[in-house]
Design a protein around this motif. Structure first.
Motif, PDB file in Angstrom:
ATOM      1  N   ARG A  84       0.826  -1.218   0.000  1.00 49.52           N
ATOM      2  CA  ARG A  84       0.000   0.000   0.000  1.00 49.52           C
ATOM      3  C   ARG A  84       0.849   1.253   0.000  1.00 49.52           C
ATOM      4  O   ARG A  84       0.479   2.255  -0.616  1.00 49.52           O
ATOM      5  N   SER A  85       1.984   1.216   0.680  1.00 52.71           N
ATOM      6  CA  SER A  85       2.840   2.401   0.768  1.00 52.71           C
ATOM      7  C   SER A  85       3.424   2.804  -0.584  1.00 52.71           C
ATOM      8  O   SER A  85       3.856   3.937  -0.765  1.00 52.71           O
ATOM      9  N   VAL A  86       3.424   1.872  -1.540  1.00 54.23           N
ATOM     10  CA  VAL A  86       3.900   2.181  -2.894  1.00 54.23           C
ATOM     11  C   VAL A  86       2.743   2.156  -3.895  1.00 54.23           C
ATOM     12  O   VAL A  86       2.950   2.017  -5.100  1.00 54.23           O
ATOM     13  N   GLY A  87       1.520   2.257  -3.383  1.00 54.71           N
ATOM     14  CA  GLY A  87       0.343   2.339  -4.253  1.00 54.71           C
ATOM     15  C   GLY A  87      -0.110   1.027  -4.852  1.00 54.71           C
ATOM     16  O   GLY A  87      -0.797   0.999  -5.868  1.00 54.71           O
ATOM     17  N   LYS A  88       0.269  -0.072  -4.230  1.00 55.25           N
ATOM     18  CA  LYS A  88      -0.112  -1.400  -4.733  1.00 55.25           C
ATOM     19  C   LYS A  88      -0.971  -2.119  -3.701  1.00 55.25           C
ATOM     20  O   LYS A  88      -1.188  -1.630  -2.601  1.00 55.25           O
ATOM     21  N   ARG A  89      -1.436  -3.294  -4.080  1.00 56.27           N
ATOM     22  CA  ARG A  89      -2.234  -4.136  -3.192  1.00 56.27           C
ATOM     23  C   ARG A  89      -1.664  -5.539  -3.254  1.00 56.27           C
ATOM     24  O   ARG A  89      -1.308  -6.036  -4.321  1.00 56.27           O
ATOM     25  N   LEU A  90      -1.558  -6.170  -2.102  1.00 57.62           N
ATOM     26  CA  LEU A  90      -1.072  -7.544  -2.038  1.00 57.62           C
ATOM     27  C   LEU A  90      -2.253  -8.475  -2.281  1.00 57.62           C
ATOM     28  O   LEU A  90      -3.304  -8.333  -1.671  1.00 57.62           O
ATOM     29  N   LYS A  91      -2.073  -9.435  -3.171  1.00 58.05           N
ATOM     30  CA  LYS A  91      -3.123 -10.409  -3.458  1.00 58.05           C
ATOM     31  C   LYS A  91      -2.596 -11.784  -3.086  1.00 58.05           C
ATOM     32  O   LYS A  91      -1.576 -12.222  -3.606  1.00 58.05           O
ATOM     33  N   VAL A  92      -3.304 -12.460  -2.197  1.00 53.66           N
ATOM     34  CA  VAL A  92      -2.921 -13.796  -1.769  1.00 53.66           C
ATOM     35  C   VAL A  92      -4.072 -14.726  -2.116  1.00 53.66           C
ATOM     36  O   VAL A  92      -5.224 -14.413  -1.856  1.00 53.66           O
ATOM     37  N   GLU A  93      -3.756 -15.872  -2.699  1.00 48.74           N
ATOM     38  CA  GLU A  93      -4.809 -16.811  -3.044  1.00 48.74           C
ATOM     39  C   GLU A  93      -4.307 -18.246  -2.892  1.00 48.74           C
ATOM     40  O   GLU A  93      -3.111 -18.500  -2.991  1.00 48.74           O
ATOM     41  N   LEU A  94      -5.216 -19.144  -2.645  1.00 51.44           N
ATOM     42  CA  LEU A  94      -4.904 -20.571  -2.600  1.00 51.44           C
ATOM     43  C   LEU A  94      -5.177 -21.168  -3.974  1.00 51.44           C
ATOM     44  O   LEU A  94      -6.183 -20.853  -4.587  1.00 51.44           O
ATOM     45  N   ILE A  95      -4.265 -22.007  -4.421  1.00 49.36           N
ATOM     46  CA  ILE A  95      -4.473 -22.676  -5.708  1.00 49.36           C
ATOM     47  C   ILE A  95      -4.225 -24.163  -5.518  1.00 49.36           C
ATOM     48  O   ILE A  95      -3.539 -24.583  -4.582  1.00 49.36           O
ATOM     49  N   ASP A  96      -4.794 -24.972  -6.387  1.00 50.61           N
ATOM     50  CA  ASP A  96      -4.577 -26.409  -6.331  1.00 50.61           C
ATOM     51  C   ASP A  96      -3.153 -26.713  -6.730  1.00 50.61           C
ATOM     52  O   ASP A  96      -2.559 -26.018  -7.554  1.00 50.61           O
ATOM     53  N   ARG A  97      -2.618 -27.769  -6.171  1.00 48.98           N
ATOM     54  CA  ARG A  97      -1.240 -28.163  -6.510  1.00 48.98           C
ATOM     55  C   ARG A  97      -1.168 -28.810  -7.842  1.00 48.98           C
ATOM     56  O   ARG A  97      -1.964 -29.384  -8.381  1.00 48.98           O
TER      57      ARG A  97
END
Length: 97
Positions: A84-97
């Protein structure tokens, strides 16, 4: 150097799994990518590390930890605040192996 496990038909992933190091390697690779992306955004926007720390509500030392690609002991909350401090958003997701 890690040798290929091609003689038995395995992949690098299989080899790391056998060694019990797959998760550690993935974790470090992920942190390296995130650190690099945050650092690139910081530089593109000419944001100093001190300004980044102020925006994140933390110390310059903590910013250095976030930007250190080999330091994998950084919380998701800290990574989100850094993004956020650099104008971005962290996206975390679970995916199948």
């Amino acid at each position: 150097m890690i040798e290929s496990n091609t003689s038995s038909g395995g992949t690098l992933e299989d080899f790391l799994d056998e060694l019990g190091e797959k998760e550690e390697v993935y974790g470090e690779a992920l942190k390296r990518v995130l650190s690099w992306q945050i650092e690139q955004a910081r530089k593109q926007q000419s944001i100093s590390k001190s300004d980044m720390a102020r925006t994140m509500g933390t110390s310059r030392t903590q910013v250095d930890r976030v930007l250190d690609p080999s330091n994998i002991a950084v919380s998701l909350d800290t990574l989100e605040r850094a993004a956020r401090s650099v104008g971005k958003r962290l996206k975390v997701e679970l995916i199948d192996r």
